[in-house]
Scaffold this active site. Structure first.
Site, PDB file in Angstrom:
ATOM      1  N   ARG A  45     -33.609 -41.094   1.499  1.00 54.29           N
ATOM      2  CA  ARG A  45     -33.070 -40.007   0.672  1.00 54.29           C
ATOM      3  C   ARG A  45     -34.047 -39.559  -0.415  1.00 54.29           C
ATOM      4  O   ARG A  45     -33.803 -38.551  -1.073  1.00 54.29           O
ATOM      5  CB  ARG A  45     -31.730 -40.427   0.069  1.00 54.29           C
ATOM      6  CG  ARG A  45     -30.654 -40.549   1.153  1.00 54.29           C
ATOM      7  CD  ARG A  45     -29.264 -40.693   0.589  1.00 54.29           C
ATOM      8  NE  ARG A  45     -28.246 -40.511   1.617  1.00 54.29           N
ATOM      9  CZ  ARG A  45     -27.537 -41.492   2.165  1.00 54.29           C
ATOM     10  NH1 ARG A  45     -27.717 -42.726   1.781  1.00 54.29           N
ATOM     11  NH2 ARG A  45     -26.633 -41.224   3.082  1.00 54.29           N
ATOM     12  N   MET A  84     -30.693 -46.404  10.491  1.00 58.13           N
ATOM     13  CA  MET A  84     -30.249 -45.045  10.826  1.00 58.13           C
ATOM     14  C   MET A  84     -31.476 -44.164  11.057  1.00 58.13           C
ATOM     15  O   MET A  84     -31.394 -42.936  10.972  1.00 58.13           O
ATOM     16  CB  MET A  84     -29.370 -44.491   9.714  1.00 58.13           C
ATOM     17  CG  MET A  84     -28.092 -45.334   9.550  1.00 58.13           C
ATOM     18  SD  MET A  84     -26.704 -44.423   8.901  1.00 58.13           S
ATOM     19  CE  MET A  84     -27.337 -43.952   7.320  1.00 58.13           C
ATOM     20  N   VAL A 108     -38.817 -52.657  -0.718  1.00 59.76           N
ATOM     21  CA  VAL A 108     -40.215 -52.184  -0.724  1.00 59.76           C
ATOM     22  C   VAL A 108     -40.273 -50.945  -1.618  1.00 59.76           C
ATOM     23  O   VAL A 108     -39.394 -50.082  -1.560  1.00 59.76           O
ATOM     24  CB  VAL A 108     -40.680 -51.854   0.709  1.00 59.76           C
ATOM     25  CG1 VAL A 108     -42.100 -51.317   0.713  1.00 59.76           C
ATOM     26  CG2 VAL A 108     -40.584 -53.107   1.577  1.00 59.76           C
ATOM     27  N   GLY A 137     -40.320 -49.484   4.192  1.00 63.78           N
ATOM     28  CA  GLY A 137     -39.235 -50.433   3.919  1.00 63.78           C
ATOM     29  C   GLY A 137     -38.690 -50.995   5.231  1.00 63.78           C
ATOM     30  O   GLY A 137     -38.433 -52.199   5.356  1.00 63.78           O
ATOM     31  N   HIS A 138     -38.519 -50.113   6.217  1.00 60.90           N
ATOM     32  CA  HIS A 138     -38.017 -50.585   7.513  1.00 60.90           C
ATOM     33  C   HIS A 138     -39.061 -51.463   8.208  1.00 60.90           C
ATOM     34  O   HIS A 138     -38.715 -52.440   8.877  1.00 60.90           O
ATOM     35  CB  HIS A 138     -37.678 -49.396   8.420  1.00 60.90           C
ATOM     36  CG  HIS A 138     -36.551 -48.545   7.917  1.00 60.90           C
ATOM     37  ND1 HIS A 138     -36.756 -47.319   7.331  1.00 60.90           N
ATOM     38  CD2 HIS A 138     -35.216 -48.762   7.899  1.00 60.90           C
ATOM     39  CE1 HIS A 138     -35.586 -46.799   6.996  1.00 60.90           C
ATOM     40  NE2 HIS A 138     -34.644 -47.651   7.316  1.00 60.90           N
ATOM     41  N   SER A 183     -36.700 -45.059   0.258  1.00 55.90           N
ATOM     42  CA  SER A 183     -35.418 -44.669   0.835  1.00 55.90           C
ATOM     43  C   SER A 183     -35.583 -43.354   1.577  1.00 55.90           C
ATOM     44  O   SER A 183     -36.368 -42.485   1.139  1.00 55.90           O
ATOM     45  CB  SER A 183     -34.401 -44.480  -0.296  1.00 55.90           C
ATOM     46  OG  SER A 183     -33.296 -43.742   0.175  1.00 55.90           O
ATOM     47  N   LEU A 205     -37.592 -43.767   9.633  1.00 61.90           N
ATOM     48  CA  LEU A 205     -38.167 -45.044   9.214  1.00 61.90           C
ATOM     49  C   LEU A 205     -39.321 -44.860   8.234  1.00 61.90           C
ATOM     50  O   LEU A 205     -40.108 -43.918   8.354  1.00 61.90           O
ATOM     51  CB  LEU A 205     -38.643 -45.814  10.448  1.00 61.90           C
ATOM     52  CG  LEU A 205     -37.558 -46.042  11.509  1.00 61.90           C
ATOM     53  CD1 LEU A 205     -38.132 -46.814  12.690  1.00 61.90           C
ATOM     54  CD2 LEU A 205     -36.359 -46.775  10.938  1.00 61.90           C
ATOM     55  N   GLN A 218     -19.735 -43.823   8.387  1.00 62.15           N
ATOM     56  CA  GLN A 218     -20.045 -44.305   7.031  1.00 62.15           C
ATOM     57  C   GLN A 218     -20.373 -43.170   6.070  1.00 62.15           C
ATOM     58  O   GLN A 218     -20.747 -43.415   4.925  1.00 62.15           O
ATOM     59  CB  GLN A 218     -21.154 -45.349   7.065  1.00 62.15           C
ATOM     60  CG  GLN A 218     -22.531 -44.852   7.450  1.00 62.15           C
ATOM     61  CD  GLN A 218     -23.513 -46.007   7.619  1.00 62.15           C
ATOM     62  OE1 GLN A 218     -23.510 -46.685   8.622  1.00 62.15           O
ATOM     63  NE2 GLN A 218     -24.356 -46.230   6.630  1.00 62.15           N
TER      64      GLN A 218
HETATM   65  O1  PAF Z   1     -28.477 -49.496   5.874  1.00 61.71           O
HETATM   66  C1  PAF Z   1     -28.336 -48.694   6.818  1.00 61.71           C
HETATM   67  O2  PAF Z   1     -29.260 -47.973   7.214  1.00 61.71           O
HETATM   68  C2  PAF Z   1     -26.972 -48.567   7.497  1.00 61.71           C
HETATM   69  O3  PAF Z   1     -25.938 -48.684   6.570  1.00 61.71           O
HETATM   70  C3  PAF Z   1     -26.790 -49.537   8.673  1.00 61.71           C
HETATM   71  C4  PAF Z   1     -26.783 -50.985   8.203  1.00 61.71           C
HETATM   72  C5  PAF Z   1     -27.883 -49.324   9.694  1.00 61.71           C
HETATM   73  C6  PAF Z   1     -25.437 -49.272   9.362  1.00 61.71           C
HETATM   74  O4  PAF Z   1     -25.373 -47.986   9.884  1.00 61.71           O
END
Ligand code: PAF
Length: 282
Positions: free
Chosen positions: A189, A30, A178, A36-37, A187, A33, A61
């Site tokens: 957040r 999402m 990470v 971790g990403h 995260s 970044l 979500q």
């Molecule tokens: O983990 C996330 O960032 C989200 O839940 C995902 C897997 C990209 C789905 O929107």
């Protein structure tokens, strides 16, 4: 790295790679970044010649009271980061591409059972949104492998279940969490934490780590360990959503002789909802 918004353009590029016998790894994100990403992309690279990263803040979500509107959107910085990381494609689809009939009329993919507890209980509808969007990205990209972070432990289990149940020919890889130097799981957040909260936040990891060590050293009074962890965190100012010792493979309540366990926790600290987990073999 190509930045692509258009689905047809993406499909053309994916076709060329496939014709050359190259495997494709998908890293859905999402955005916003962080390292971790980057590590998800590194893991993806170990499993495929080509890495496609998606950035899409998925409305389905988020609950009504949640942070969809405030969720950090940092696409320019994300693009720069992904160029450095060396992803092959950054795919940034429009809402219409992901949900052609609108997200209120979308076909929903829903995993029963596994989504009822923990994050599923405190965030009703959240996992339906996750599986619905991930299934769509799987259908568009048709990757050979897809990589998800262990930090979202329940999420990766739910996605594994969905993939297997639908018979999708995609290998799900779970990449290790990470952490910051003080143990806090990275995260998006974390940026909601105030300076004071940021100093307290690593206690979440310390607590589950300590429980993990106790489990490993033969202390198998699960409920007592859970209660001790909750008390410690509450005293430090966390509002606990859950802290539980469960079977790693399906989040069921373990017997005393279960071997692979996961200590999972979610807690609010100020505006931030933090989650973390560790897997323990006893
Ligand atoms: O983990 C996330 O960032 C989200 O839940 C995902 C897997 C990209 C789905 O929107």
């Amino acid at each position: 790295m190509d930045v692509i918004n258009d689905k047809e353009e993406l499909l053309e590029q994916l076709d060329v790679w496939r014709q050359h016998g190259e495997h494709i790894a998908l890293v859905p994100t999402m955005g916003n970044l962080h390292p971790g990403h980057a590590s998800l992309c590194d893991v993806a690279r170990e499993h495929a010649e080509r890495v496609v990263v998606t950035v899409y803040v998925n409305p389905t979500q988020f609950g009504e009271e949640e942070d969809f509107d405030d969720y950090p959107r940092t696409i320019e910085r994300d693009t720069m980061r992904l160029r450095k990381i060396g992803a092959d494609i950054l795919f940034i689809p429009s809402d219409e591409t992901v949900y052609p009939f609108g997200h209120d009329c979308a076909t929903v993919v829903s995993v029963p059972g596994l989504t009822e507890n923990f994050c599923g209980a405190s965030r009703p509808g959240h996992f339906d949104g996750v599986t619905t969007v991930v299934a769509r990205f799987f259908a568009i990209v048709q990757p050979d492998v897809a990589v998800f972070g262990q930090k979202d432990y329940q999420q990766q289990l739910v996605i594994r279940y969905m993939t297997e149940d639908l018979g999708l020919p995609i290998r799900i890889i779970t990449a290790p969490t990470v952490r910051e130097d003080d143990g806090l799981a990275m995260s998006s957040r974390n940026q909601y934490l105030s300076e004071d909260e940021r100093t307290i936040a690593p206690l979440l990891h310390k607590t589950i780590d300590r429980i993990g060590a106790e489990l490993e050293s033969g202390h198998h009074e699960f409920e007592e360990l859970e209660a001790g962890g909750i008390k410690e965190l509450e005293e430090a100012g966390f509002k606990i959503d859950y802290l539980a010792i469960r079977r790693a493979e399906n989040l069921a309540t373990p017997n005393r002789d279960a071997d692979d366990l996961v200590v999972i926790a979610a807690a609010h600290l100020g505006k931030a909802r933090l989650i973390d987990n560790i897997v323990v073999t006893i």
